[in-house]
Scaffold this motif. Sequence first.
Motif, PDB file in Angstrom:
ATOM      1  N   ASP A  95       1.945   7.279  -7.046  1.00  0.00           N
ATOM      2  CA  ASP A  95       2.812   6.553  -7.967  1.00  0.00           C
ATOM      3  C   ASP A  95       3.902   7.489  -8.473  1.00  0.00           C
ATOM      4  OD1 ASP A  95       1.192   4.360  -7.684  1.00  0.00           O
ATOM      5  OD2 ASP A  95       0.068   4.712  -9.542  1.00  0.00           O
ATOM      6  N   PRO A  96       5.143   7.028  -8.537  1.00  0.00           N
ATOM      7  CA  PRO A  96       6.219   7.887  -9.050  1.00  0.00           C
ATOM      8  C   PRO A  96       5.957   8.289 -10.497  1.00  0.00           C
ATOM      9  CG  PRO A  96       7.121   5.965  -7.918  1.00  0.00           C
ATOM     10  CD  PRO A  96       5.656   5.723  -8.075  1.00  0.00           C
ATOM     11  N   ALA A 138      16.915   5.342   4.016  1.00  0.00           N
ATOM     12  CA  ALA A 138      15.752   6.059   3.499  1.00  0.00           C
ATOM     13  C   ALA A 138      15.404   7.147   4.497  1.00  0.00           C
ATOM     14  CB  ALA A 138      14.567   5.118   3.301  1.00  0.00           C
ATOM     15  N   GLY A 139      15.370   8.373   4.024  1.00  0.00           N
ATOM     16  CA  GLY A 139      15.081   9.490   4.901  1.00  0.00           C
ATOM     17  C   GLY A 139      14.117  10.465   4.258  1.00  0.00           C
ATOM     18  N   TYR A 140      13.425  11.237   5.091  1.00  0.00           N
ATOM     19  CA  TYR A 140      12.449  12.166   4.529  1.00  0.00           C
ATOM     20  C   TYR A 140      12.168  13.326   5.470  1.00  0.00           C
ATOM     21  CZ  TYR A 140       8.984   9.546   7.418  1.00  0.00           C
ATOM     22  OH  TYR A 140       8.291   8.939   8.436  1.00  0.00           O
ATOM     23  N   SER A 149       9.769   6.055  -2.645  1.00  0.00           N
ATOM     24  CA  SER A 149       8.336   6.299  -2.807  1.00  0.00           C
ATOM     25  C   SER A 149       7.546   5.836  -1.590  1.00  0.00           C
ATOM     26  CB  SER A 149       7.841   5.571  -4.065  1.00  0.00           C
ATOM     27  OG  SER A 149       6.452   5.727  -4.234  1.00  0.00           O
ATOM     28  N   ALA A 150       7.905   4.679  -1.040  1.00  0.00           N
ATOM     29  CA  ALA A 150       7.190   4.168   0.130  1.00  0.00           C
ATOM     30  C   ALA A 150       7.364   5.094   1.329  1.00  0.00           C
ATOM     31  CB  ALA A 150       7.689   2.765   0.466  1.00  0.00           C
ATOM     32  N   ARG A 169       0.819  -1.218   0.000  1.00  0.00           N
ATOM     33  CA  ARG A 169       0.000   0.000   0.000  1.00  0.00           C
ATOM     34  C   ARG A 169       0.852   1.267   0.000  1.00  0.00           C
ATOM     35  NH1 ARG A 169      -2.581   0.018   4.855  1.00  0.00           N
ATOM     36  NH2 ARG A 169      -2.358  -2.150   5.474  1.00  0.00           N
ATOM     37  N   MET A 170       2.025   1.179   0.604  1.00  0.00           N
ATOM     38  CA  MET A 170       2.912   2.344   0.656  1.00  0.00           C
ATOM     39  C   MET A 170       3.686   2.559  -0.647  1.00  0.00           C
ATOM     40  SD  MET A 170       4.334   2.031   4.581  1.00  0.00           S
ATOM     41  CE  MET A 170       5.648   3.220   4.310  1.00  0.00           C
ATOM     42  N   GLY A 171       3.672   1.556  -1.557  1.00  0.00           N
ATOM     43  CA  GLY A 171       4.307   1.759  -2.852  1.00  0.00           C
ATOM     44  C   GLY A 171       5.407   0.777  -3.191  1.00  0.00           C
ATOM     45  N   MET A 172       5.588  -0.269  -2.378  1.00  0.00           N
ATOM     46  CA  MET A 172       6.614  -1.261  -2.675  1.00  0.00           C
ATOM     47  C   MET A 172       6.081  -2.299  -3.674  1.00  0.00           C
ATOM     48  SD  MET A 172       9.266  -0.318  -0.938  1.00  0.00           S
ATOM     49  CE  MET A 172      10.326  -1.763  -0.958  1.00  0.00           C
TER      50      MET A 172
END
Length: 703
Positions: free
Chosen positions: A517-518, A602-604, A504-505, A469-472
């Motif tokens: 979606d990317p 992975a960072g944001y 993306s996730a 659901r998160m995009g993986m």
Amino acid sequence: MRLASAVVVAGALVAALAFPWAGGAGVLVQNSVTLAGELPAALTGSVSGNSRVLAADGSLIASFYTNDRTPVPSDRIAPVVKQALVDIEDARFYQHNGLDVQGTVRAAVTNAAAGSVREGGSTLTQQLVKQTLLETADSAEERQAAIEQDGQGGLARKLREARIALALEETSAKDEILTRYLNTVYFGQGAYGIQVAAQRYFSVDAADLTLPQAAMLAGLVQSPTNDDPITNPANAQVRRDQVLQRMYALGHISAAELTEISASPVAVAPGDPSPNGCIDAAIGGFFCAYLQQYLVQTLDIPAETLDNGGLTIRTTLRPDMQAAGDQAVLDQLSMGDPRAAMYTAVEPGTGRVLAMSVNRRYGCSAADCESIVLNTAYSQGSGSTYKVFTAAAALERGIPADHTLTTSNPYVSRVYTNNGRPYVVHAFAGGGKPTMTMEEALYTSSNPYFMALQDELGSVEGPVRVAERMGMHFTASSAEQIIGGNRGSFTLGAEATSPLDLASAYATLAAGGTQCDPTPVTAVLDRNGEPLTGPDGDPAGSGDTCTAGAVSPAVANTLAQMMRKDVEPGYPGQTAPAAYVPGHQIAGKTGTTQNNFSIAFAGYTPQYSASVMVLNPKTNQDVGGQGGGMGATIWHDAMLPVLTGAPMVPFPPADPVLAGSTVPANPPTAAASTPTHDAGGEAADDNGNPLGTNTPPDNGSED
């Protein structure tokens, strides 16, 4: 014999044109006025040039073309070029209506007598029609019809071209037709149109061409190979002087100009062909290749349209972020290093891909080149970055961030096995405390805790479905295979992972649970500057494809506050302090896989999500260190120029229920702790075995 043949053909054409009431072919010409609304589309809009790929700031990234052509408006073509072309090809251009019976007969006789082409027989308008029909032919039959010379087929072609030429003259001004011709015709050396020809032969713009240059280019139209000034300068000089003599005879240049120029050989200053394709991209070669795949495979734009349609493609690439990412990966790994470092940035809430950096050049064949878009490739896993999916699944179950577990080291799973044997995991190098909250276990990356938490969930399905659901996406094994095998290694990130998927996730969390979606595209315009429409009639590439509530805002915001402690100063055991940029709230998670075959971070922030993966794309190799080292450092170095000086954007607070009694993540007033990369168990293999130690595996490969 040659003269007689030419006169016969010319006579047949003249008869058909002169007596339109005679039926048959004549009717085609008589009814030409009805063709005004039936002109080929290629003759009614703008001339198709190279498709242009533009960055988000409007700068040119790359071009795609089969025929190298850059159309320019009339006022960007030197008047002397127009005069030279008209004089040598169609001296009565401004008097006729698209057909020149007198000129046709004269040219046929002159050329037959000379044994070579000395004068153009067709008008410029007819030549333009022929060239356009040939270029836009969709089949071998149409291409053959466009070049048919002999018998009834040749006469029918000429009559059709004549009919269209008459209609074109009725709907277009003379200068429009001449400009279109100059933007269409082939000049040799792969140069289509006057602008590319000026650059190719003289390294100047069409507006700056001089009389000698204009005469030479006008002469090339009839035989661009034989009269090529680069490969056949003697032929080129003869042809140039023919053009000059014609211009003099018509009173358009002086005797002095004729004498002076004719006494000099042709002079060229060759320029390079226009950049073509992603191998020639000015920046972001891997982004360009990803874009090209996206346009063809996702938006269903035919490759031929991409190469020949004169499209303008507006993309999401931010040159400043791309340049910063390029420098960040090169600061850690040189171009020649067998290890590849991939930095991939995405905008939360839109899915727009902002940068794709690799310590490689795209598309060439040298040792430091790569033709695969590594930012989207599924090769190695990304380690404990997957623990966020297990944490999200637990939060969705109502298990709060302060949920406390006491685990042994090593920890033996109560749910997961490997071929009937116990499934055992270790804390990295024996590190970590036996009793932790979920929040502390996440930012210190405790393997025993997360295997125990996955035990509480009873199955790997919850974490896998959250990840989807998160995009993986999972390619080496499908989600159903992972769930069916109940792979305990999922929380340890053993699955082959795309860097773009990972960024993306995590962007889904940054956007409060909205998954997008990317996309590398914001708009695709046709050669007339109008939106290109897809099969469904909608503009291609318009709009973002987002799904609100992929995870709840409560879960997303709580996870952000939990993972801030992995990056921001003051939390002992944190694994990614190297990623911290002062003055900003940053959430993130590190990862390291079995035998250190890959490391990840992975960072944001609320505005940006980016992943870093380091691996050898050709073979398994210990890449050295853990995700909190090289991975977090690349992320920091790439984001530092972007975030420095920008206002701090805070994350929303954690959900009070899901946070439990845990205080929201605000950095303590104490000084930042000394970095302890992965001390809590970050670097584990897909069985949970510690890396960097001599401890033998407790069981075989999970898969």
